[in-house]
Design an enzyme around this catalytic site. Sequence first.
Site, PDB file in Angstrom:
ATOM      1  N   ASP A 153       8.533  -7.643  -4.406  1.00  0.00           N
ATOM      2  CA  ASP A 153       7.421  -7.931  -3.617  1.00  0.00           C
ATOM      3  C   ASP A 153       7.029  -9.274  -3.948  1.00  0.00           C
ATOM      4  OD1 ASP A 153       4.846  -8.231  -2.560  1.00  0.00           O
ATOM      5  OD2 ASP A 153       5.101  -5.936  -1.789  1.00  0.00           O
ATOM      6  N   ASP A 196       5.602  -4.940   6.853  1.00  0.00           N
ATOM      7  CA  ASP A 196       4.416  -5.251   8.017  1.00  0.00           C
ATOM      8  C   ASP A 196       4.841  -6.044   9.145  1.00  0.00           C
ATOM      9  OD1 ASP A 196       4.612  -7.457   6.244  1.00  0.00           O
ATOM     10  OD2 ASP A 196       2.565  -7.410   5.587  1.00  0.00           O
ATOM     11  N   CYS A 229      -7.584 -24.785  29.443  1.00  0.00           N
ATOM     12  CA  CYS A 229      -8.801 -25.122  30.218  1.00  0.00           C
ATOM     13  C   CYS A 229      -9.673 -23.901  30.080  1.00  0.00           C
ATOM     14  CB  CYS A 229      -8.366 -24.949  31.658  1.00  0.00           C
ATOM     15  SG  CYS A 229      -7.640 -23.573  32.417  1.00  0.00           S
ATOM     16  N   LYS A 274       2.659  -8.365  -7.825  1.00  0.00           N
ATOM     17  CA  LYS A 274       2.512  -6.870  -7.479  1.00  0.00           C
ATOM     18  C   LYS A 274       3.493  -6.227  -8.170  1.00  0.00           C
ATOM     19  CE  LYS A 274      -0.118  -6.721  -3.023  1.00  0.00           C
ATOM     20  NZ  LYS A 274      -0.185  -6.522  -1.703  1.00  0.00           N
ATOM     21  N   ARG A 292      -6.959   0.775  -1.672  1.00  0.00           N
ATOM     22  CA  ARG A 292      -5.914   1.633  -1.218  1.00  0.00           C
ATOM     23  C   ARG A 292      -4.624   1.426  -1.902  1.00  0.00           C
ATOM     24  NH1 ARG A 292      -6.037  -3.009   1.795  1.00  0.00           N
ATOM     25  NH2 ARG A 292      -3.984  -3.737   2.649  1.00  0.00           N
ATOM     26  N   ALA A 296       0.899  -1.102   0.070  1.00  0.00           N
ATOM     27  CA  ALA A 296       0.110   0.116   0.060  1.00  0.00           C
ATOM     28  C   ALA A 296       0.891   1.053  -0.072  1.00  0.00           C
ATOM     29  CB  ALA A 296      -1.112  -0.154   1.213  1.00  0.00           C
TER      30      ALA A 296
END
Length: 1096
Positions: free
Chosen positions: A593, A665, A721, A617, A604, A567
């Site tokens: 990428d 990221d 649990c 990409k 976006r 982005a």
Amino acid sequence: MSRAGWGRVYWEHWCGAAAGGAFAGSGGTPRGTLGTCRDGGGAHGGAGTGLGGGEAAARGWQRSGPGVGRDSPGRAVPLASAVASGPAGGGEGVSAGPSGRLRHSQSSSSWHSAARTSCAAHSAASSRPSAPSALHGACQPADMAAGRHRGLPVPGGRACAAGGAVMADSAEEGLYSRQLYVLGAGARRVSGAAVLVSGLRGTGAQVATALVLAGTGRVVLHDRGEASVADRAQQFLLRESDIGQNRAEASRRALAELNPRVAVVAYTGELSEAFLTSFQQSPFTAQAHVVVLTESPLEEQIRIGNFCHAQGIYFIVADAKGLAGQLFCDFGEHFIVNDPAEGEPVCAAVKHISKGNPGIVTCVGMEGSRGHLFSDGDLVTFSGVEGMTELNDQEPVPVRVMGEPPGNPGAGSPAPAKGTGESLSCPFPPSQLPPPCPGLPSPLCPQADAERVLELAWSLAMQPGALDEDVVRAFASVSAGDLCPVAAVVGAVAAQEALKAITGKFLPLDQWLYFDALECLTVEGVTQLTEEDCVPRGSRYDGQIAVFGAAFQELLGRQKYLVGAGAIGCELLKNFAMMGLAAGPEGDLTVTDMDTVALSNLHRQLLYRSADIAKPKSVVAAAAVRRMNPDVRVTARQDQVGPATEMLYGDDFFRHLDGVASALDTLEARAYLESCCSRSLTPLLDAGTEGPRGNVLAMVPHLTKLLAPAAAPEDVTFPLCTLRYFPHTIQHTLQWARDEFEGLFQLPAEHVNRFMVDPAFPEQLPTGKAVEVLEQVRRILQERPRDWQDCVRWACRHWQSCYHDAIIQLLHTFPPEHVSTVPGVPFWTWDKTCPHPLVFDPDNDTHLEYIMAAAHLFAQSHKIPPCSDRASVQTVLRTVVLPPFVPQEGFQMHLAEEQEEVPADGERLEELTRDLEQQRQELIRGEEAQVPLMEPIHFEKDNDIHIDFITAASNLRAESYSIPAASRLMSKRITGRIVPAIITTTAAVAGLACLELYKLVWGCRDLSCYRNSNFSLSDLLAATLHSHLQYCGREWSCWDRLEMRAVSADGEEMTVQNILDWMTHGLTVTVLLHGFTVLYDSGENEGIRALMRKQR
């Protein structure tokens, strides 16, 4: 404030009904939750640590109004839309109050959508009229206070889904899901809005692009001018073939293909009142209409602004000139902010309520929090309270924090403690407002023009002596320039203001915002420019040459940079193409990428279209850059930069780069890239976003520190649990559903396939684990379905097992009246909610959704075609006979935190192996044998069937344990750990990063010129002036290194001893490391240690 999560809140107001009967009927300790939205606590300014450690200075983001962050003594105003940037010490938050009248929308369902045990957040907002939109007039001070959500989403759905987005059209959820998490419930209004964008040069193009990507229903483009070569310095929608055509028409063609869901219209006529009337809001609809002016003369701004104010049309002005920009907003006198801040309400579980009036509420923070996070003045509501049920669903009441109990949290009088409300606002005194940039150069425009601008500025000055003449001259010197990064920042913020007007999400500006990056003019190379250096050349870069000169443009063309294609990467690449980065004969722009284009990227990431889905990409992005600027020398790669690709991206690769622009990221990837840049002495621009927040940091060799490591987000794990037997938050049920998915549709298929290929693989496992795996393989082979109907029957039986039989067994072992090991203390109390079994109903929507998703996944894993006919599934379900369940006596439930071990059973293992080997041979000989036999299904957060199963499975379990259900969108966000994102933040971050790139290209060595940019209250990483250490009579920093050849001239490799001998000329080596591996340690050699102390 807290110890072990405990704290107390003093409830200052009790309703009459609650004060009486509520306490009289309370036989036990009340349990429940309460939550709030802060009243007047406000979002604080993003005090980002700067680069130098000295005096704080902001980039130049300023606003109108008296002071920053306060409207009157003692009352804090939430600092929304704030921007902070600091070259030294810390950036200042800049508040932006509302334009127009603010009041809480009582009809807004977004505040009250959670069920039973939820707590609501309420905005207390007084109203005040907006200043009229006469732009030459003075703005009136804001007189308001508004609430703000504080903290992260509260576990268990105990908080109202005030920030939870609900999209009216679920078909668009996959496209806009990341944006929905930012805009909340107001996002549903975007598709019904209409926005006029007048002026389609750089700023207008950025505004229109952001609104189209965001899914605005109708965007009208207005421009009466023709596209020129100079426009292409910042107007990224234009192609070379568009030169000479109307800008609005040319831009419409590009924007129409960007998002086919948006109606993009071009208008080339006059902005008459008759035309503007079409943007007047109807009193019968909630659709919002906005007018945005760019490249507009002041007289037109005043005329249209007055008309829009009178007609109730939201009005925005956005302008960028050279290195400066401004915004103005007027949303009228009746504008309502439904959701003033990011996040969800603070929430805590009630432990105890005193029997008094006023009462003291003892509460604990929910899982993942440290304390309850409430502050003085918060408005809270109670829900799910048992024993004092009259408190539930009452109007919000204010609270006062009493502090930490001195001993037992349930007893004693709490000592008064300081409230934390004041710490949430950051009202910076006037002395901390950004100082002017030192040493601004003489203007590049003619001296007479600059003096005329200065004369006009003095005529408008409101206070004597308040005008900085150097700043005015600097602005005049570059005001004829057009810079893509500045247009990106101003346009992105303007688009966000338009979305605020449409959605009612976040506080709008109050009413002015000024931005500049004049520090770029203090760079040494810029100060030496002459007027001749900046005259137009008839180039697309003339707007940039007007600011930085022709020689700098050639330097930009020779740059070699590495960038991604996510982005932020898309926005950076767009800016690079407009700037001419790597557009010269020696330039090289490497785009790498490893991802492919996905549907959720399209809202976006402007370089991609729907036709590009599933394509690499980097390849698609590189092609888009070439279309924007054919001169850019761009190379596309599909490799991840990491240890596995060091043969491609090694030290030699990074040394040949002029810089790296990263927007990774994950913390691991970011740390690795930083280490590569630090070893090769390569500058790094690091950028990041999260929802409406973003930041940019520059790492400059021998000038700044290495980027401070960010605290890794806590990987929240829950006790087994808790997940199995005692869930009490929606996070617990979602994690249980996620484990169910893996345990039903992934692991069994993997084990079966492996067994079919290698039946001896269990021998590699411990005996107990091998028995467990083979039991699973046998069960799966026995349950193999023949058709779709068998899959439906299996899903029904599994539903019965999970939500009916398992709960009955649990209640048989621990009845509702069961007492814990502590005498007199009920077993089912507070964090142990007593469940109730569910009864299957094929007409229940949630039950049917579970069956449809589970049967579909079961069929897919067994390679059987699924069916989506709900009616036929219901018909099959009505024929299924579910046998009655008989609880087992003496059933053992492991309540310990660790997972129990399966006892080893060698005989059982041999028996299973023989039986399964026989079944394997039969399957291999059979006609239906397939290789592999099953299809393992790995969870994907963007797969609708996967999310359908997770949502239904989690909400059914939540229903059994009286936990509020979560929406499909919220379940997807939590389970997929999705980071909210929106195009406006992304574009602004990329613009700020490119402003720092200008300085890197100049080779700036002045720390005060660089900016650590934070906006929307982001407080992320620190970048400071690097520190020096003294050793052996010289200074050392993190950027220093000793370099030697690892292979001698005769081809012999160096040994550790050779390295020690080489380094001991002037240095004493105590420890030699390679990464974390110790190559040499002097140990207890006291002589060496004494010599080392002497050298120090």
